[in-house]
Design a protein around this motif. Structure first.
Motif, PDB file in Angstrom:
ATOM      1  N   SER A  56       0.860  -1.178   0.000  1.00 55.70           N
ATOM      2  CA  SER A  56       0.000   0.000   0.000  1.00 55.70           C
ATOM      3  C   SER A  56       0.899   1.231   0.000  1.00 55.70           C
ATOM      4  CB  SER A  56      -0.905   0.003   1.235  1.00 55.70           C
ATOM      5  OG  SER A  56      -1.687   1.175   1.286  1.00 55.70           O
ATOM      6  N   SER A  70      -3.265   7.469  -3.957  1.00 52.44           N
ATOM      7  CA  SER A  70      -2.904   6.226  -3.266  1.00 52.44           C
ATOM      8  C   SER A  70      -3.203   5.025  -4.140  1.00 52.44           C
ATOM      9  CB  SER A  70      -3.672   6.091  -1.943  1.00 52.44           C
ATOM     10  OG  SER A  70      -3.382   7.156  -1.082  1.00 52.44           O
ATOM     11  N   ASP A  72      -2.969   0.381  -4.109  1.00 50.88           N
ATOM     12  CA  ASP A  72      -2.633  -0.902  -3.485  1.00 50.88           C
ATOM     13  C   ASP A  72      -2.241  -1.872  -4.591  1.00 50.88           C
ATOM     14  OD1 ASP A  72      -3.320  -0.032  -0.894  1.00 50.88           O
ATOM     15  OD2 ASP A  72      -5.434  -0.450  -1.288  1.00 50.88           O
ATOM     16  N   SER A  74      -0.533  -5.961  -5.484  1.00 52.80           N
ATOM     17  CA  SER A  74      -0.200  -7.299  -5.009  1.00 52.80           C
ATOM     18  C   SER A  74       0.625  -8.004  -6.074  1.00 52.80           C
ATOM     19  CB  SER A  74      -1.464  -8.108  -4.708  1.00 52.80           C
ATOM     20  OG  SER A  74      -2.258  -8.257  -5.864  1.00 52.80           O
TER      21      SER A  74
END
Length: 248
Positions: A56, A70, A72, A74
């Motif tokens: 994050s 912002s 996120d 993976s």
């Protein structure tokens, strides 16, 4: 006469029993079974692991009127680790470990940033691509061993490296910045010894790299980033007191 005969027979039976008791026994002695030694976690180890990384991050700047964005991400992570364990007081284990991981985390995003010039409000189209390229750490470990299972906590200093690219389509202009940051990591896991030398592992780790300020991307003011990573991984290591001798 009958009593005499019974007494004679009884006396003969006692005599035979006493004689048999004095004869050497032909029964084999029981086979000696040495007790199984307790497993020891003391030693050097080297291993490889693979798992997932979940990052994050936020990017903050007053360039062209936009302030924050912002994201996120993976991806897959994998690498290697090396360390040393010392077991004492039967069940307690202390250790030191270092590791390096590569990751596939990356994300591209686009957004519209308003620009105000006097009484005129316009818009600025921004594209951004961020990637987390690697993670590294040096950690202390403390654990409790139950024979071949070791439950441990881990924590220490951590570093990360990544690349960011920002494009302003209104100018147009694009710039990239590759950089590294430092922080800390904490986690917990379980090691299990399948054999005296081969150790399996499952571990959770949290990385925090705090706020960091960079100049670049052609901006007139510095950028501020904030990044954290959660990871879970499995590994396999070889444990040996003679590890360095084996390498030679």
């Amino acid at each position: 006469m009958r009593n005499l005969l019974l007494s004679t027979v009884a006396f003969a039976a006692l005599a035979v029993s006493a004689f048999a008791a004095d004869l050497p026994s032909t029964k084999e002695a029981p086979v000696y079974m040495a007790p199984t030694p307790a497993f020891s976690w003391t030693g050097f180890y080297i291993g490889a692991d693979i798992g997932g990384a979940f990052a994050s991050s936020s990017l903050n700047n007053s360039w062209n009127g936009w302030t924050s964005h912002s994201s996120d991400t993976s991806g897959v992570m994998g690498g290697g680790y090396v360390g040393y364990n010392y077991q004492f007081n039967q069940n307690f284990v202390l250790g030191l470990e270092g590791d390096f991981q590569g990751t596939s985390n990356s994300q591209s995003s686009n957004w519209f940033s308003p620009i105000t010039l006097g009484n005129i409000t316009a818009g600025d189209a921004i594209s951004e691509r961020r990637s987390l390229d690697w993670l590294a750490s040096i950690n202390g470990r403390v654990g409790v061993a139950y024979d071949r299972a070791l439950f441990y906590a881990i924590g220490g200093a951590a570093w990360a490296g990544g690349t960011g690219t920002v494009t302003d389509w209104n100018i147009p202009a694009s710039a990239s910045l590759a950089t590294s940051v430092s922080g800390f990591d904490v986690g917990a896991g379980v090691d299990y010894a399948f054999t005296p030398n081969w150790i399996g592992r499952i571990e959770y780790r949290y990385y925090d790299f705090g706020n960091n300020t960079f100049t670049g991307f052609g901006a007139t003011t510095p950028f501020r980033t904030e990044t954290s990573v959660n990871s879970i991984r499995v590994g396999l290591a070889y444990l040996s007191l003679r590890f360095f001798a084996l390498l030679g």
